[in-house]
Enzyme design. Structure first.
Site, mmCIF file in Angstrom:
data_model
loop_
_atom_site.group_PDB
_atom_site.id
_atom_site.type_symbol
_atom_site.label_atom_id
_atom_site.label_comp_id
_atom_site.label_asym_id
_atom_site.label_seq_id
_atom_site.Cartn_x
_atom_site.Cartn_y
_atom_site.Cartn_z
ATOM 1 C CG ASP A 1 44.967 37.872 30.355
ATOM 2 O OD1 ASP A 1 44.625 38.210 29.206
ATOM 3 O OD2 ASP A 1 44.878 36.695 30.768
ATOM 4 C CE1 TYR B 1 49.727 32.864 41.070
ATOM 5 C CE2 TYR B 1 48.681 33.398 43.172
ATOM 6 C CZ TYR B 1 48.807 32.571 42.066
ATOM 7 O OH TYR B 1 47.995 31.462 41.953
ATOM 8 N NE ARG C 1 43.135 35.472 34.512
ATOM 9 C CZ ARG C 1 42.314 34.639 33.888
ATOM 10 N NH1 ARG C 1 41.965 34.872 32.651
ATOM 11 N NH2 ARG C 1 41.869 33.564 34.495
ATOM 12 C CG ASP D 1 45.769 32.038 32.949
ATOM 13 O OD1 ASP D 1 45.036 31.041 32.982
ATOM 14 O OD2 ASP D 1 45.455 33.137 33.424
#
Length: 327
Positions: free
Chosen positions: A92, A78, A198, A50
């Site tokens: 988000d 991550y 997310r 993103d």
């Protein structure tokens, strides 16, 4: 690696690039810029990020785009910040807030309670992707339907979260007396391809009854490739950063060292024979004596066939002779 007079790779140089995407860039922006820097249209990626996210993106150049199919499905790591206390339409920080926790609700959460809720999201789970994901519904991206005001219901899918660790715990007092406080969690996640961080933030907030969304996301690893070995697009010199196809393939598959005759046969689509039964269960990176990746080979017993061929890069044509006869 061949170079043009401008110092860039030759027109058919192939390989893998490890890029550290900065915030605000789209994945499409990164590919478009790389095409210009590499001097070729044939550039692809092994999974988007993103615009708000940073971290590792893997790009394939020329014939190495054929490797991307195998890179997409690798596990990923991550680091992220999850904000508890409010939920957003996009799960988000980019989306509008749709709910907030009552004043005092977040303040009652303890570390043990948070970690117990995180434990329920580890392992093999079923996850409903975020509404604004790129999953297609009736031929259209879910995020496009959501922006058009349509309600999007996505089916839950099986994913594996092998690690979901709490690394930081920071209360965020509200500046508005009428609003509840927030709590920022710094987390590390290792997961299978197709997992939405997310959605983890959303589901963690929902399980704790306070809502949650993602505020920061950084991809630090894809399979054996780490962001510490990547460069930003502004630092990129394609000629020096291009990972050779054999090196990239050898990082994810066992390597089969070919004889010259085997390399020629595979290049012509012929099957090859091994002196003894070769390993099964997946492709092997078949490498010629000169170090070139010839293909990915699968064996049945002692007979191997190429499932993907990698043509050699075109040689750079010789420079035209100087009509003045100058050296």
């Amino acid at each position: 690696m061949t170079r043009t007079s401008a110092g860039e790779p030759g027109p058919r140089a192939s390989g893998i690039l490890l890029l550290d995407k900065q915030g605000g860039w789209t994945s499409h922006d990164l590919v478009a810029r790389t095409r210009r820097l590499a001097g070729t249209r044939k550039v692809g990626h092994a999974g988007t990020l993103d615009p708000m996210a940073t971290g590792l993106m893997i790009l394939g150049i020329n014939s190495s785009t054929r490797l991307l199919t195998y890179l997409v499905g690798l596990d990923k790591e991550y680091v992220a910040t999850i904000r508890l206390g409010s939920a957003t339409v996009t799960d988000d920080r980019e989306g509008d807030v749709v709910s907030t926790a009552p004043p005092g609700a977040v303040a009652t959460l303890g570390v043990d309670q948070v970690e117990q809720a995180m434990a329920q999201l580890r392992g093999d789970i079923r996850q409903v992707p975020s509404t604004v994901s790129a999953i297609k519904v009736d031929g259209k991206r879910a995020y496009a339907l959501a922006r058009e005001g349509e309600e999007v219901e996505l089916a839950a899918r099986a994913v594996t979260v092998s690690a979901f660790e709490l690394r930081g715990y920071e209360p965020q007092p509200s500046e508005d007396p009428g609003q509840g406080d927030h709590l920022d969690l710094l987390v590390r996640v290792e997961c299978s391809s197709g997992t939405y961080i997310r959605a983890l933030a959303r589901d963690l907030g929902a399980s704790l009854g306070v809502g949650g969304h993602l505020t920061e996301l950084r991809r630090t690893r894809v399979g054996p490739f780490a962001v510490r070995d990547a460069v930003t697009i502004d630092e990129l010199d394609v000629a020096t950063r291009l990972l050779p196809p054999a090196t990239a393939a050898g990082a994810i598959f066992e390597t089969l060292h070919l004889t010259h005759e085997q390399a020629v046969d595979l290049g012509h689509g012929k099957r090859i024979s091994a002196a003894e039964e070769a390993p099964g269960g997946g492709p092997l990176a078949a490498v010629a004596p000169d170090g070139r990746l010839v293909g990915l080979v699968e064996f049945s017993g002692r007979v191997g066939r190429s499932v993907v061929n990698f043509p050699p890069d075109d040689p750079v044509p010789p420079a035209a002779a100087d009509p003045t006869g100058a050296p």
